[in-house]
Design a protein around this motif. Structure first.
Motif, PDB file in Angstrom:
ATOM      1  N   LEU A   1       9.551   9.284  -9.929  1.00  0.00           N
ATOM      2  CA  LEU A   1       8.969   8.964  -8.629  1.00  0.00           C
ATOM      3  C   LEU A   1       7.623   8.254  -8.768  1.00  0.00           C
ATOM      4  CD1 LEU A   1       9.795  12.416  -6.992  1.00  0.00           C
ATOM      5  CD2 LEU A   1      11.013  10.256  -6.596  1.00  0.00           C
ATOM      6  N   SER A   2       7.577   7.274  -9.680  1.00  0.00           N
ATOM      7  CA  SER A   2       6.306   6.604  -9.968  1.00  0.00           C
ATOM      8  C   SER A   2       6.016   5.436  -9.042  1.00  0.00           C
ATOM      9  CB  SER A   2       6.278   6.141 -11.429  1.00  0.00           C
ATOM     10  OG  SER A   2       7.346   5.267 -11.721  1.00  0.00           O
ATOM     11  N   GLY A   3       6.859   5.213  -8.045  1.00  0.00           N
ATOM     12  CA  GLY A   3       6.536   4.281  -6.973  1.00  0.00           C
ATOM     13  C   GLY A   3       6.578   2.813  -7.332  1.00  0.00           C
ATOM     14  N   GLY A   4       5.975   2.020  -6.430  1.00  0.00           N
ATOM     15  CA  GLY A   4       5.878   0.586  -6.624  1.00  0.00           C
ATOM     16  C   GLY A   4       6.760  -0.240  -5.727  1.00  0.00           C
ATOM     17  N   MET A   5       7.733   0.373  -5.046  1.00  0.00           N
ATOM     18  CA  MET A   5       8.612  -0.381  -4.160  1.00  0.00           C
ATOM     19  C   MET A   5       7.793  -1.048  -3.060  1.00  0.00           C
ATOM     20  SD  MET A   5      12.007   0.966  -2.145  1.00  0.00           S
ATOM     21  CE  MET A   5      12.973  -0.112  -1.101  1.00  0.00           C
ATOM     22  N   VAL A   6       8.105  -2.307  -2.767  1.00  0.00           N
ATOM     23  CA  VAL A   6       7.336  -3.086  -1.796  1.00  0.00           C
ATOM     24  C   VAL A   6       8.076  -3.144  -0.463  1.00  0.00           C
ATOM     25  CG1 VAL A   6       6.223  -5.293  -1.298  1.00  0.00           C
ATOM     26  CG2 VAL A   6       6.432  -4.497  -3.669  1.00  0.00           C
ATOM     27  N   PHE A   7       7.338  -2.927   0.619  1.00  0.00           N
ATOM     28  CA  PHE A   7       7.873  -3.065   1.978  1.00  0.00           C
ATOM     29  C   PHE A   7       7.085  -4.190   2.639  1.00  0.00           C
ATOM     30  CE2 PHE A   7       8.270   1.220   0.488  1.00  0.00           C
ATOM     31  CZ  PHE A   7       9.560   1.588   0.825  1.00  0.00           C
TER      32      PHE A   7
ATOM     33  N   PHE B   1       2.632  -5.517   7.954  1.00  0.00           N
ATOM     34  CA  PHE B   1       2.039  -4.853   6.786  1.00  0.00           C
ATOM     35  C   PHE B   1       2.796  -5.208   5.510  1.00  0.00           C
ATOM     36  CE2 PHE B   1       5.079  -1.786   8.598  1.00  0.00           C
ATOM     37  CZ  PHE B   1       5.883  -1.507   7.502  1.00  0.00           C
ATOM     38  N   LYS B   2       2.129  -4.955   4.391  1.00  0.00           N
ATOM     39  CA  LYS B   2       2.758  -5.034   3.078  1.00  0.00           C
ATOM     40  C   LYS B   2       2.407  -3.736   2.371  1.00  0.00           C
ATOM     41  CE  LYS B   2       3.614  -8.152  -0.812  1.00  0.00           C
ATOM     42  NZ  LYS B   2       3.285  -9.478  -1.425  1.00  0.00           N
ATOM     43  N   ALA B   3       3.370  -2.819   2.367  1.00  0.00           N
ATOM     44  CA  ALA B   3       3.118  -1.477   1.852  1.00  0.00           C
ATOM     45  C   ALA B   3       3.783  -1.296   0.493  1.00  0.00           C
ATOM     46  CB  ALA B   3       3.636  -0.437   2.843  1.00  0.00           C
ATOM     47  N   TYR B   4       3.176  -0.445  -0.316  1.00  0.00           N
ATOM     48  CA  TYR B   4       3.690  -0.134  -1.646  1.00  0.00           C
ATOM     49  C   TYR B   4       3.878   1.376  -1.742  1.00  0.00           C
ATOM     50  CZ  TYR B   4       1.920  -4.823  -2.645  1.00  0.00           C
ATOM     51  OH  TYR B   4       1.674  -6.178  -2.611  1.00  0.00           O
TER      52      TYR B   4
ATOM     53  N   VAL C   1      -0.201   1.669  -8.781  1.00  0.00           N
ATOM     54  CA  VAL C   1       0.432   1.034  -7.623  1.00  0.00           C
ATOM     55  C   VAL C   1      -0.656   0.466  -6.717  1.00  0.00           C
ATOM     56  CG1 VAL C   1       1.872   1.409  -5.590  1.00  0.00           C
ATOM     57  CG2 VAL C   1       2.405   2.605  -7.724  1.00  0.00           C
ATOM     58  N   ARG C   2      -0.432  -0.751  -6.238  1.00  0.00           N
ATOM     59  CA  ARG C   2      -1.420  -1.397  -5.365  1.00  0.00           C
ATOM     60  C   ARG C   2      -1.561  -0.649  -4.051  1.00  0.00           C
ATOM     61  NH1 ARG C   2      -0.183  -7.682  -4.820  1.00  0.00           N
ATOM     62  NH2 ARG C   2      -2.001  -7.437  -3.444  1.00  0.00           N
ATOM     63  N   ARG C   3      -2.730  -0.774  -3.449  1.00  0.00           N
ATOM     64  CA  ARG C   3      -2.944  -0.201  -2.126  1.00  0.00           C
ATOM     65  C   ARG C   3      -2.214  -1.042  -1.094  1.00  0.00           C
ATOM     66  NH1 ARG C   3      -6.077   4.674  -1.355  1.00  0.00           N
ATOM     67  NH2 ARG C   3      -6.808   3.823   0.633  1.00  0.00           N
ATOM     68  N   SER C   4      -1.694  -0.369  -0.084  1.00  0.00           N
ATOM     69  CA  SER C   4      -0.984  -1.064   0.980  1.00  0.00           C
ATOM     70  C   SER C   4      -1.956  -1.844   1.860  1.00  0.00           C
ATOM     71  CB  SER C   4      -0.206  -0.055   1.831  1.00  0.00           C
ATOM     72  OG  SER C   4       0.753   0.625   1.048  1.00  0.00           O
ATOM     73  N   GLU C   5      -1.449  -2.936   2.449  1.00  0.00           N
ATOM     74  CA  GLU C   5      -2.267  -3.792   3.305  1.00  0.00           C
ATOM     75  C   GLU C   5      -1.672  -3.815   4.712  1.00  0.00           C
ATOM     76  OE1 GLU C   5      -1.977  -7.532   1.348  1.00  0.00           O
ATOM     77  OE2 GLU C   5      -2.671  -6.740  -0.582  1.00  0.00           O
ATOM     78  N   TYR C   6      -2.522  -3.570   5.723  1.00  0.00           N
ATOM     79  CA  TYR C   6      -2.043  -3.509   7.107  1.00  0.00           C
ATOM     80  C   TYR C   6      -2.791  -4.506   7.984  1.00  0.00           C
ATOM     81  CZ  TYR C   6       0.337   0.715   5.629  1.00  0.00           C
ATOM     82  OH  TYR C   6       1.161   1.595   4.963  1.00  0.00           O
ATOM     83  N   ASN C   7      -2.014  -5.224   8.772  1.00  0.00           N
ATOM     84  CA  ASN C   7      -2.593  -6.145   9.753  1.00  0.00           C
ATOM     85  C   ASN C   7      -2.574  -5.537  11.155  1.00  0.00           C
ATOM     86  OD1 ASN C   7      -2.973  -8.199   7.792  1.00  0.00           O
ATOM     87  ND2 ASN C   7      -0.801  -8.720   7.950  1.00  0.00           N
ATOM     88  N   ILE C   8      -2.291  -4.246  11.196  1.00  0.00           N
ATOM     89  CA  ILE C   8      -2.295  -3.499  12.451  1.00  0.00           C
ATOM     90  C   ILE C   8      -3.224  -2.307  12.273  1.00  0.00           C
ATOM     91  CG2 ILE C   8       0.023  -4.150  13.243  1.00  0.00           C
ATOM     92  CD1 ILE C   8       1.060  -1.557  11.953  1.00  0.00           C
ATOM     93  N   PRO C   9      -3.866  -1.869  13.346  1.00  0.00           N
ATOM     94  CA  PRO C   9      -4.727  -0.693  13.210  1.00  0.00           C
ATOM     95  C   PRO C   9      -3.899   0.568  12.998  1.00  0.00           C
ATOM     96  CG  PRO C   9      -4.573  -1.364  15.512  1.00  0.00           C
ATOM     97  CD  PRO C   9      -3.870  -2.421  14.719  1.00  0.00           C
ATOM     98  N   LEU C  10      -4.285   1.388  12.044  1.00  0.00           N
ATOM     99  CA  LEU C  10      -3.622   2.667  11.838  1.00  0.00           C
ATOM    100  C   LEU C  10      -4.247   3.705  12.765  1.00  0.00           C
ATOM    101  CD1 LEU C  10      -3.296   2.743   7.940  1.00  0.00           C
ATOM    102  CD2 LEU C  10      -1.597   2.063   9.638  1.00  0.00           C
ATOM    103  N   PRO C  11      -3.503   4.701  13.166  1.00  0.00           N
ATOM    104  CA  PRO C  11      -4.069   5.704  14.070  1.00  0.00           C
ATOM    105  C   PRO C  11      -5.158   6.503  13.373  1.00  0.00           C
ATOM    106  CG  PRO C  11      -1.949   6.442  13.230  1.00  0.00           C
ATOM    107  CD  PRO C  11      -2.104   5.017  12.781  1.00  0.00           C
ATOM    108  N   PRO C  12      -6.134   7.023  14.124  1.00  0.00           N
ATOM    109  CA  PRO C  12      -7.155   7.868  13.498  1.00  0.00           C
ATOM    110  C   PRO C  12      -6.546   9.139  12.923  1.00  0.00           C
ATOM    111  CG  PRO C  12      -7.332   7.937  15.901  1.00  0.00           C
ATOM    112  CD  PRO C  12      -6.361   6.845  15.565  1.00  0.00           C
ATOM    113  N   SER C  13      -5.421   9.575  13.507  1.00  0.00           N
ATOM    114  CA  SER C  13      -4.650  10.713  12.992  1.00  0.00           C
ATOM    115  C   SER C  13      -3.286  10.683  13.661  1.00  0.00           C
ATOM    116  CB  SER C  13      -5.356  12.036  13.281  1.00  0.00           C
ATOM    117  OG  SER C  13      -5.165  12.416  14.630  1.00  0.00           O
ATOM    118  N   TYR C  14      -2.368  11.495  13.128  1.00  0.00           N
ATOM    119  CA  TYR C  14      -1.047  11.601  13.733  1.00  0.00           C
ATOM    120  C   TYR C  14      -0.939  12.831  14.637  1.00  0.00           C
ATOM    121  CZ  TYR C  14       0.450   7.935  10.507  1.00  0.00           C
ATOM    122  OH  TYR C  14       0.578   6.746   9.826  1.00  0.00           O
TER     123      TYR C  14
END
Length: 286
Positions: free
Chosen positions: A60-66, A71-74, A143-156
């Motif tokens: 489970l070492s990650g790296g898959m790109v969305f 956004f561009k999430a990893y 793994v690279r940090r994900s990049e978002y072009n939308i504001p994320l919520p302050p919390s869920y």
């Protein structure tokens, strides 16, 4: 007498250690079943080759790109590696990340992590998943940090605690619980123009997913003519495990490599829940 008391105390301590060890093994076994079945965290967090095929030897070492328009999430490395994974996180920090979407540094975890559904995970199943993650081989993978072009919520939402799962004897309620922690509706519910789930069309399908496999479209899971109305329970169960009614093998991101491990009883509960959904036209539109 003093010797007898010391021996008795020692035997009691050993018995308690045995009970504790047995409980931990049962917790790990439950976590393994969830992770390698309905929760299917590996569907995103498993290491993958360039063609998208899972590389199970890298865990489970990650790296898959969305790579989506907003956004561009990893997918993160969730092995116990202390430098590039979760090795330094406490159980409480890991639980907060999974169920509340907050990392130890206070930052918010963004899509596609299905926090809204994981918030419904029971305390016991959360502890089981954490126990399972702790015994995985650590794999060093930055793994690279994900990049978002939308504001994320302050919390869920507020802190989550004291959650219990329904009894498996309550078939439909338990099936809904499994569908929630398996985040089925995250993919199989239409989204609005802002990317939010249209919950009035729960399970109606229509989302499009592009990747190395080409393009796939989420099916309508409701008992509608455009959905599963004409399907038998056995056909639905077979489809969840990856093979469609006509024998066609489904494309990713359907987690069939994991869903094939769902037990018969749990699959029956899932299918019963899907049958209880309000019939909706495909994509929520007539």
């Amino acid at each position: 007498m003093a010797i007898f008391l010391r021996i008795a105390a020692g035997l009691f301590l050993l018995s308690q250690i045995g009970v504790s060890s047995g409980q931990e093994q049962a917790r790990i076994a439950r976590g393994k079943y969830l992770m390698e079945g309905v929760v299917a965290c590996g569907n995103c967090h498993i290491a993958r080759a360039e063609n998208g095929v899972p590389v199970f030897s890298k865990g489970l070492s990650g790296g898959m790109v969305f790579d989506e328009p907003p956004f561009k999430a990893y997918a993160a490395n969730i092995t116990p590696d202390p430098e590039t994974g979760i090795g330094k996180w406490t159980d409480a920090q890991l639980g907060k990340a999974i169920r509340e979407g907050v990392r130890p540094d206070g930052s918010i975890i963004g899509p596609p992590m299905p926090i809204e559904f994981y918030r419904r995970m029971s305390d016991a199943d959360l502890a089981a998943i954490i126990a399972y993650l702790r015994v995985q081989p650590p794999v060093k993978n930055v793994v690279r940090r994900s990049e978002y072009n939308i504001p994320l919520p302050p919390s869920y939402g507020p802190a989550v605690k004291g959650v219990s799962a329904p009894s498996p004897r309550e078939t439909i309620k338990y099936g809904r619980y499994l569908a929630d922690i398996g985040h089925c509706m995250e993919c199989h519910t239409p989204r609005d123009e802002r990317g939010g789930l249209v919950l009035t069309s729960l399970g109606a399908g229509g989302q499009v997913f592009k990747g190395p496999w080409g393009e796939s479209v989420a099916r309508n899971l409701t008992p509608h003519e455009s959905g599963l109305k004409s399907w038998s329970k056995e056909e639905i169960a077979q489809a969840i495990r990856g093979t469609g009614k006509n024998g066609m093998h489904y494309k990713p991101p359907m987690a069939f490599d994991w869903y094939k491990n769902i037990s018969g009883a749990d699959m029956n509960a899932l299918v019963a829940y899907l049958g209880s959904l309000r019939p909706q036209p495909f994509g929520g539109k007539e």
